[in-house]
Design an enzyme around this catalytic site. Sequence first.
Site, mmCIF file in Angstrom:
data_model
loop_
_atom_site.group_PDB
_atom_site.id
_atom_site.type_symbol
_atom_site.label_atom_id
_atom_site.label_comp_id
_atom_site.label_asym_id
_atom_site.label_seq_id
_atom_site.Cartn_x
_atom_site.Cartn_y
_atom_site.Cartn_z
ATOM 1 N N TRP A 241 -14.885 -48.785 54.660
ATOM 2 C CA TRP A 241 -14.793 -50.304 54.844
ATOM 3 C C TRP A 241 -16.052 -50.321 55.871
ATOM 4 C CZ3 TRP A 241 -12.344 -50.901 61.082
ATOM 5 C CH2 TRP A 241 -11.936 -50.040 61.666
ATOM 6 N N ASP A 242 -16.529 -49.085 56.267
ATOM 7 C CA ASP A 242 -17.548 -49.372 57.232
ATOM 8 C C ASP A 242 -18.907 -50.320 56.856
ATOM 9 O OD1 ASP A 242 -16.346 -46.608 57.438
ATOM 10 O OD2 ASP A 242 -17.842 -45.838 57.885
ATOM 11 N N GLU B 244 -7.537 -43.658 63.736
ATOM 12 C CA GLU B 244 -6.523 -42.933 63.012
ATOM 13 C C GLU B 244 -5.810 -41.485 63.413
ATOM 14 O OE1 GLU B 244 -10.448 -41.241 60.882
ATOM 15 O OE2 GLU B 244 -9.755 -42.911 59.086
ATOM 16 N N LYS C 115 -8.740 -42.723 68.784
ATOM 17 C CA LYS C 115 -9.491 -42.326 68.332
ATOM 18 C C LYS C 115 -11.525 -43.479 68.616
ATOM 19 C CE LYS C 115 -12.307 -40.274 63.928
ATOM 20 N NZ LYS C 115 -11.982 -40.272 62.312
ATOM 21 N N GLN C 116 -10.965 -44.317 68.397
ATOM 22 C CA GLN C 116 -11.937 -45.969 68.213
ATOM 23 C C GLN C 116 -11.986 -47.393 67.955
ATOM 24 O OE1 GLN C 116 -12.329 -44.752 64.160
ATOM 25 N NE2 GLN C 116 -13.222 -46.763 63.707
#
Lengths: 764, 764
Positions: free
Chosen positions: A324-325, A466, A580-581
Amino acid sequence: MSWTVRDSSFDKARIITNGNKYMTGNGYMGYRGTLEEFGRDQLAAVTLAGVYDQAGERWREPVNAPNGLYTALVCNGQRLSVLETEPLDHKQELDIRSAVHRRETVYRIPEGGELIYTAERFASMAELHVLASRQTVKCTADCRITIETGIDSEVWDINGPHLQDKQEMFKNGVLLASAVTGELQLPVAVAELSVFGFGGLKLSKAGALRRVTFDAKAGEIYEWFKYAAVYTGLDMEGAPEELAEQAVQAAAEKGYRELLQAHRRVWEERWSRCDCLIEGDAAAQLALRYSMYQLMIIAPTASEKVSIPARGLSGQVYKGAVFWDTEMFMLPFFLHSDPGVARNLMMYRIHTLDGARRKAAEYGYLGAFYAWESQDSGDDACTLFNVNDVFTGRPMRTYFRDEQVHISADVVHGIWQYIQFTGDDSLLLDGGAGVIWECARFFYSYAYYNPVKERYEILDVTGPDEYHERVNNNAFTNALVKETLEIALSCAELLESRYPESYRELHRQFTGGPFLTEFRTLLEGLYLPRPDPDTLLIEQFDRYFQLEEVTLPELRSRVINKNEYWGGGNGLATTTRILKQADVVLMLHLFKSAFTKEVKQANWEFYEPRTEHGSSLSACIYALVAAEIGSPDWGYPYFMRTATVDLTGESKQYVGDLYIGGTHPAANGGAWMAAVLGFAGVQFDGATVCLKPALPKHWQSVELPVTLRGGQYSLRVTRDEIVITAAAGNREALAFAGFGSPAELCGPGAELRLRLAEPAAAEN
Amino acid sequence: MSWTVRDSSFDKARIITNGNKYMTGNGYMGYRGTLEEFGRDQLAAVTLAGVYDQAGERWREPVNAPNGLYTALVCNGQRLSVLETEPLDHKQELDIRSAVHRRETVYRIPEGGELIYTAERFASMAELHVLASRQTVKCTADCRITIETGIDSEVWDINGPHLQDKQEMFKNGVLLASAVTGELQLPVAVAELSVFGFGGLKLSKAGALRRVTFDAKAGEIYEWFKYAAVYTGLDMEGAPEELAEQAVQAAAEKGYRELLQAHRRVWEERWSRCDCLIEGDAAAQLALRYSMYQLMIIAPTASEKVSIPARGLSGQVYKGAVFWDTEMFMLPFFLHSDPGVARNLMMYRIHTLDGARRKAAEYGYLGAFYAWESQDSGDDACTLFNVNDVFTGRPMRTYFRDEQVHISADVVHGIWQYIQFTGDDSLLLDGGAGVIWECARFFYSYAYYNPVKERYEILDVTGPDEYHERVNNNAFTNALVKETLEIALSCAELLESRYPESYRELHRQFTGGPFLTEFRTLLEGLYLPRPDPDTLLIEQFDRYFQLEEVTLPELRSRVINKNEYWGGGNGLATTTRILKQADVVLMLHLFKSAFTKEVKQANWEFYEPRTEHGSSLSACIYALVAAEIGSPDWGYPYFMRTATVDLTGESKQYVGDLYIGGTHPAANGGAWMAAVLGFAGVQFDGATVCLKPALPKHWQSVELPVTLRGGQYSLRVTRDEIVITAAAGNREALAFAGFGSPAELCGPGAELRLRLAEPAAAEN
């Protein structure tokens, strides 16, 4: 100064990270920033875009081609190489303006005197199959020199070998290395031609290398050129071997200087469409340019069958797969600067729709469930066991593949962004509409209705964070599902009104299953986690707030093995609120107009200290949203961290026992987003460019060109004034608004100045 | 012979397992099968039913009372204890007919000669607060003996200490130890009175122990008696200390022999209601009786506020909590033999309904979500981290508490079984209907509707096979949800027709939420995994068949640490088809009439080799269903394994680093089920007793009494004949069918003989 990246000494410990830092490439291939004498052990690699192979049961990954620029020197019988000899002086540099790599190394000649070796190289942006290099030696004492040069067929592989039936040939002065891949039996050919600008050579051959020996005189400069070309069975023009041979012959005929000039011209044109000037911050200037450079060397300018992998073309890490980046972190840069590349990226998703359909069917869903790790066919390269447990050495069940369903929404988001930014709705007819509807259909089959709460829910997903797999009603995912449904309906409306005949045809193909009526039902009933009326917080997913509250330092203190994975079934973060993000905060960025500044701020402040930034996709989002809430200085460190990730080499190298090094195109794109969409505040919704500058305190201005809906504009943004200049050749006017003022049209050739009414804080 | 369990030597390694094997108890308390001189280190314990305490943040668990039967001997200044002295001879035995424990130990007297020590004890089934013991010494040479006896207040605790403000008193010859629990401040009192049948005593005291010294003559038998009584604040008759003191005084007045006689009488009556004779298999005979014994010593005969914990009253393992084991594995025994106990067990669930309501609300559901680990209040004692990871020492997130939703269905199943077996529908009016409807309501709120598949699904559950957590549409769970809904509707019908007024009243309480209409909707739309038309296999849950196919030996070979947990996020079995325990096969047992013999056989054969039997609840089900498909000899080893689990002590002692030893009442109940419901084939559906004998090849007959719908029957089952004798005092006739013949009524006092028409294989 702001165009050059340089190391002024040689450090063995940096061989691998410098391989990333000094990357060159042209979208067809990536050439790692290694030195001429490096081989597989130093991770020298020529990574080919879109060429994949699976060896045995190991992970499928991109193919690295033999290295046609390999060169090693021997002086008076002694090998000269930084790996074996401490150089007297060494310099490695990358000119990112024209994408040229240079090294200069000074060695001591054993019998006395010095030898200066220089090598310059580039992956031609004008001739995408061609690599070219100019090399020289000069010595301060007479000596006998052997140049060992040709093609290094010993390629670096993570899960190889991929090249079989290797053959090496010497034909009309051209070295030719050829092989076929194991799985698809694709031929891969590399040709090389060396042209020496001096005489008195003794030549011998060994495999695909030639040894050229001559007696060098002190003070003389000995110059030679190397041309290499790579073709594979995917290049449809002819037989790869012949094409490669012809290409190096043609290159040699043109000569190095002309090749370089053509290469430079393309780069000049590229930069003219994107170069972004930051006044007041040289470090940020270089880092931002470097980020754009990294994106441009891997952008598929000539193919709509490949996209950009998560580690670009810097090797085989993450299986060379597209995540998806691309849509969420890289696409915005191309949408603003190179719509052609943006279109190719989206066409790649259209070409891989069948793979996404197969994946959906495999899991019992309708429509298209895009691959979490997409390669050539669109089948998912992601395994169910993507990380090894460092404590037991066993593969660990992860749910990246099964549950990151937002990937299908990300693809739809990308396609629709493309339509908005370019106005080129032909993409919908070229397959885009099918992708959009198949993804909407997938979500319809993924959703469940809760009869008590009387709403549809999206269950059992993994969001961007994630570390928390298998969650229900992830706010990010639900918002993207909603957007997918809205886009599916808008797409139908657009096609019906503009292309009624095509629409009828397409409509017919979709009648046998859930379609617009069902999409509308799901859209109306879909549950979206909303801000809490008191705290304004949006819960990342159902029961997230029930998780353990722990600080990051406390969690870090629990680490037993530095490479242990924090997510998965038993991960350290799994049962805590540590993420995580960016997850909710990324959602706030994507749907910024749906939330108040107060909500954005409250969630930024809540989630920021709880974010580990275990992904390079995280920091840039905190920078972006910090700018959005008028606190760019909170965001600046995150911006710099993102923009320098491939310069400093300071990124995670391992997850479990899995090597994940390489370049970080999503961070490169994220750095650009933070600077342009965040600090400069350029926000285009397809109709109006809203400019909301939020410059870090030491930035005076940001100046950049943008291409929007086919028109070229130059923007200059300061704290209190925005100047927009439209190119004379634009076909139509575009609306701009700044500092909260009403939108004004800016016609072809016009200049528009927007001024801050009174010096107040930036409004949301 | 078939009534006695015996060890003829002392083995230190068996101290803990013998503590289970030689358990006595009376439902009020359990007394571990330890020796008189044992203390906390040997896990001596008097575990109180229904008395729980939490010390600090540690796990809440039952309270162990001080041990009023503690006795140690000193001979000529030397301590005589099997722990310190190798005995010349040692015997420990349990008479399960009258629940009397005996030990006889012969020690060498240091100065020459032997001392024979005997101790007999029982937990009175006539006086539930009373423990009594008769002890003797006899020596072959004169010696000086000290008897140290009284109350050992140093109780064994796993997560203690639970007793605070301990006090010890000596009052009117009675020793009194009292304390209060920490959490609920419940008083706990133990009184003890020793009566010596000989003179010449010198007495001294130390805390709650007395030292009685006398000079023993060779050849004389010295006899004494001990009476202990336990009361707690839960016993509402008065102050525990006074009650305990009065109880031991009264016991002493009655005397040991009379107490024993009264105790024996109750046991005789108990056995008369259940003793099951197996002709042709002495080992099975003893093991089956022993299993029934274990159930009877822990059955709550006098309280409807307690149920039977998973480890009975053998200690604090599993927090002394009540699991589904009770309804699904123990209840059938009581339903056939002791409806009063069965009613108490079900009343316990009614009394804990509020806890189940709280748990449902905590998770955002409606109705009642029963505790996976239920204690006094019905709140869930199960933690979210129920196992420690042996590799990291960290608590491991497990989903026992959150997702074993079948527990609510198990409770409903139990209540409805009770109604079917007894005809006593007063239980519904006493709260049973509320439990049933609240559980149905819970499932209504748990279910989701899949709009594409047009069905309701039960998502994200853990079925009996705990190695696979968080699965969708577990066949067992879905079938039980369906049954719950059917029962909820049947219950409404029953009440409406028989108790219209009460029904109206109850109905009114349930109108404010999903009720019968919604239950009907869910029932009609509920997805039930069905046998595959080709293979006849029922998939245990969605995508189970996609899991790794691996044999049990292969999986065992992957074990790194013998105590590692096979389930959880990263467990060895988690990603494979290996199951912990019967899951689909248990469902086939519960709903046997809904499936053909071929389906049962196909699934038995598929799942059996894939079952690890990591739970003691597993083997019996394979025995049961083997009998059901006419292959009792496949089932016999599973039956014996189940029936001997507490005799051999061969069961898992650890999961992760968690001690899980103790008795196995579910296996005890499972052994009974396998023998009676399986091999003897006694299957009652509330209307007709269907008899389908499937005797193991060396069994000639099974003979047993049953109590069904208030009537007493004696059954004798052989391969080709069944004889049913109805007690003369029965109030009505009951229908019996055997060998597939039509049902015949058996009226009070009648005898019915059913014969196999022709000697063919048992039909399904």
